[in-house]
Scaffold this motif. Structure first.
Motif, PDB file in Angstrom:
ATOM      1  N   HIS A  13       6.473  41.449 -41.007  1.00 14.97           N
ATOM      2  CA  HIS A  13       5.995  40.368 -41.866  1.00 14.97           C
ATOM      3  C   HIS A  13       4.770  40.868 -42.622  1.00 14.97           C
ATOM      4  O   HIS A  13       3.750  41.186 -41.996  1.00 14.97           O
ATOM      5  N   ALA A  14       4.871  40.927 -43.935  1.00 15.41           N
ATOM      6  CA  ALA A  14       3.740  41.334 -44.773  1.00 15.41           C
ATOM      7  C   ALA A  14       3.101  40.098 -45.394  1.00 15.41           C
ATOM      8  O   ALA A  14       3.772  39.098 -45.656  1.00 15.41           O
ATOM      9  N   TYR A  15       1.807  40.173 -45.618  1.00 11.42           N
ATOM     10  CA  TYR A  15       1.083  39.111 -46.302  1.00 11.42           C
ATOM     11  C   TYR A  15      -0.075  39.745 -47.056  1.00 11.42           C
ATOM     12  O   TYR A  15      -0.462  40.891 -46.790  1.00 11.42           O
ATOM     13  N   GLU A  16      -0.616  39.012 -48.003  1.00  5.27           N
ATOM     14  CA  GLU A  16      -1.728  39.517 -48.814  1.00  5.27           C
ATOM     15  C   GLU A  16      -3.025  39.404 -48.011  1.00  5.27           C
ATOM     16  O   GLU A  16      -3.465  38.303 -47.681  1.00  5.27           O
ATOM     17  N   TYR A  24      -9.272  38.813 -38.855  1.00  6.35           N
ATOM     18  CA  TYR A  24      -7.988  39.360 -39.278  1.00  6.35           C
ATOM     19  C   TYR A  24      -6.825  38.624 -38.615  1.00  6.35           C
ATOM     20  O   TYR A  24      -5.814  38.348 -39.247  1.00  6.35           O
ATOM     21  N   GLY A  25      -6.964  38.304 -37.336  1.00 10.44           N
ATOM     22  CA  GLY A  25      -5.886  37.650 -36.614  1.00 10.44           C
ATOM     23  C   GLY A  25      -5.627  36.237 -37.087  1.00 10.44           C
ATOM     24  O   GLY A  25      -4.475  35.836 -37.262  1.00 10.44           O
ATOM     25  N   LEU A  26      -6.692  35.458 -37.272  1.00 15.64           N
ATOM     26  CA  LEU A  26      -6.502  34.093 -37.766  1.00 15.64           C
ATOM     27  C   LEU A  26      -5.954  34.110 -39.184  1.00 15.64           C
ATOM     28  O   LEU A  26      -5.134  33.259 -39.545  1.00 15.64           O
ATOM     29  N   GLU A  27      -6.368  35.097 -39.972  1.00  9.99           N
ATOM     30  CA  GLU A  27      -5.824  35.244 -41.317  1.00  9.99           C
ATOM     31  C   GLU A  27      -4.307  35.452 -41.239  1.00  9.99           C
ATOM     32  O   GLU A  27      -3.544  34.842 -41.995  1.00  9.99           O
ATOM     33  N   ALA A  28      -3.854  36.312 -40.329  1.00  6.37           N
ATOM     34  CA  ALA A  28      -2.423  36.583 -40.172  1.00  6.37           C
ATOM     35  C   ALA A  28      -1.684  35.316 -39.778  1.00  6.37           C
ATOM     36  O   ALA A  28      -0.630  35.002 -40.351  1.00  6.37           O
ATOM     37  N   ALA A  29      -2.211  34.581 -38.810  1.00  2.00           N
ATOM     38  CA  ALA A  29      -1.552  33.352 -38.360  1.00  2.00           C
ATOM     39  C   ALA A  29      -1.421  32.349 -39.508  1.00  2.00           C
ATOM     40  O   ALA A  29      -0.358  31.757 -39.701  1.00  2.00           O
ATOM     41  N   VAL A 119       6.324  37.211 -30.209  1.00  2.00           N
ATOM     42  CA  VAL A 119       4.904  37.202 -30.550  1.00  2.00           C
ATOM     43  C   VAL A 119       4.707  38.134 -31.743  1.00  2.00           C
ATOM     44  O   VAL A 119       5.586  38.935 -32.077  1.00  2.00           O
ATOM     45  N   TYR A 120       3.552  38.035 -32.358  1.00  2.00           N
ATOM     46  CA  TYR A 120       3.200  38.861 -33.510  1.00  2.00           C
ATOM     47  C   TYR A 120       2.045  39.775 -33.119  1.00  2.00           C
ATOM     48  O   TYR A 120       1.063  39.321 -32.517  1.00  2.00           O
ATOM     49  N   VAL A 121       2.165  41.054 -33.471  1.00  2.00           N
ATOM     50  CA  VAL A 121       1.089  42.026 -33.256  1.00  2.00           C
ATOM     51  C   VAL A 121       0.936  42.849 -34.523  1.00  2.00           C
ATOM     52  O   VAL A 121       1.863  42.939 -35.336  1.00  2.00           O
ATOM     53  N   GLU A 129       2.358  42.542 -39.913  1.00  2.00           N
ATOM     54  CA  GLU A 129       2.545  42.175 -38.511  1.00  2.00           C
ATOM     55  C   GLU A 129       3.986  42.467 -38.082  1.00  2.00           C
ATOM     56  O   GLU A 129       4.904  42.398 -38.894  1.00  2.00           O
ATOM     57  N   ILE A 130       4.156  42.773 -36.805  1.00  2.00           N
ATOM     58  CA  ILE A 130       5.474  42.953 -36.205  1.00  2.00           C
ATOM     59  C   ILE A 130       5.727  41.759 -35.292  1.00  2.00           C
ATOM     60  O   ILE A 130       4.881  41.422 -34.458  1.00  2.00           O
TER      61      ILE A 130
END
Length: 152
Positions: A13-16, A24-29, A119-121, A129-130
């Motif tokens: 999963h890619a995101y800007e 970084y983690g909360l941004e990904a979520a 889960v996402y890492v 994220e994977i």
């Protein structure tokens, strides 16, 4: 990629990524629109014998170093410096993946991961994220689980 060679089902999963973000983690979520309890941050700690280990906890929680030390069998742990974490893993802070590190470090996954089908890492860089099953993550890394997170 190790996941493909092992035949592990996963999704990238890619995101800007926003360079000005505080977490970084909360941004990904938020970017991926998934609960923070399913997105795990990869942290590197140093034990009392100067060895490094990896801990994964939900981005909505904090790592409890005392619980991690007890699980790992160390008297005391401290967070590794960002430079040491980057040097040992080969990844930049905010993009440290539990997979494909320069050298395999002991890995501890917070037991709450087992409450989720996937889960996402981090996939090794900020903004990627994977998503995979927690049991597959443990199998690939030789990791173990323990209650190492605390909320708040």
């Amino acid at each position: 990629m190790a996941l493909q060679r092992a035949g592990i089902r996963h999704t990238l999963h890619a995101y800007e990524h926003d360079p000005g973000t505080d977490s970084y983690g909360l941004e990904a979520a938020q970017a991926l629109r998934v609960p923070g309890e399913r997105v795990f941050k990869t942290l590197v700690a140093r034990d009392d014998s100067e060895g490094l280990l990896v801990a994964l906890v939900p981005v909505t929680a904090q790592l409890d170093l005392k619980r991690l030390a007890a699980a790992h069998g160390s008297k005391r742990l401290a967070m590794a410096s960002p430079a040491d974490a980057q040097r040992a893993t080969g990844y930049v802070v905010g993009g440290i993946s539990p997979l494909g590190q320069k050298r395999r470090l002991p890995l501890w996954l917070d037991r709450s991961a087992l409450d989720h089908v996937t889960v996402y890492v981090s996939a090794g860089r900020r903004g990627l994220e994977i998503e995979l099953a927690p049991r597959d993550l443990l199998d690939l890394t030789g990791g173990r689980t323990a209650d190492i997170a605390r909320v708040g």
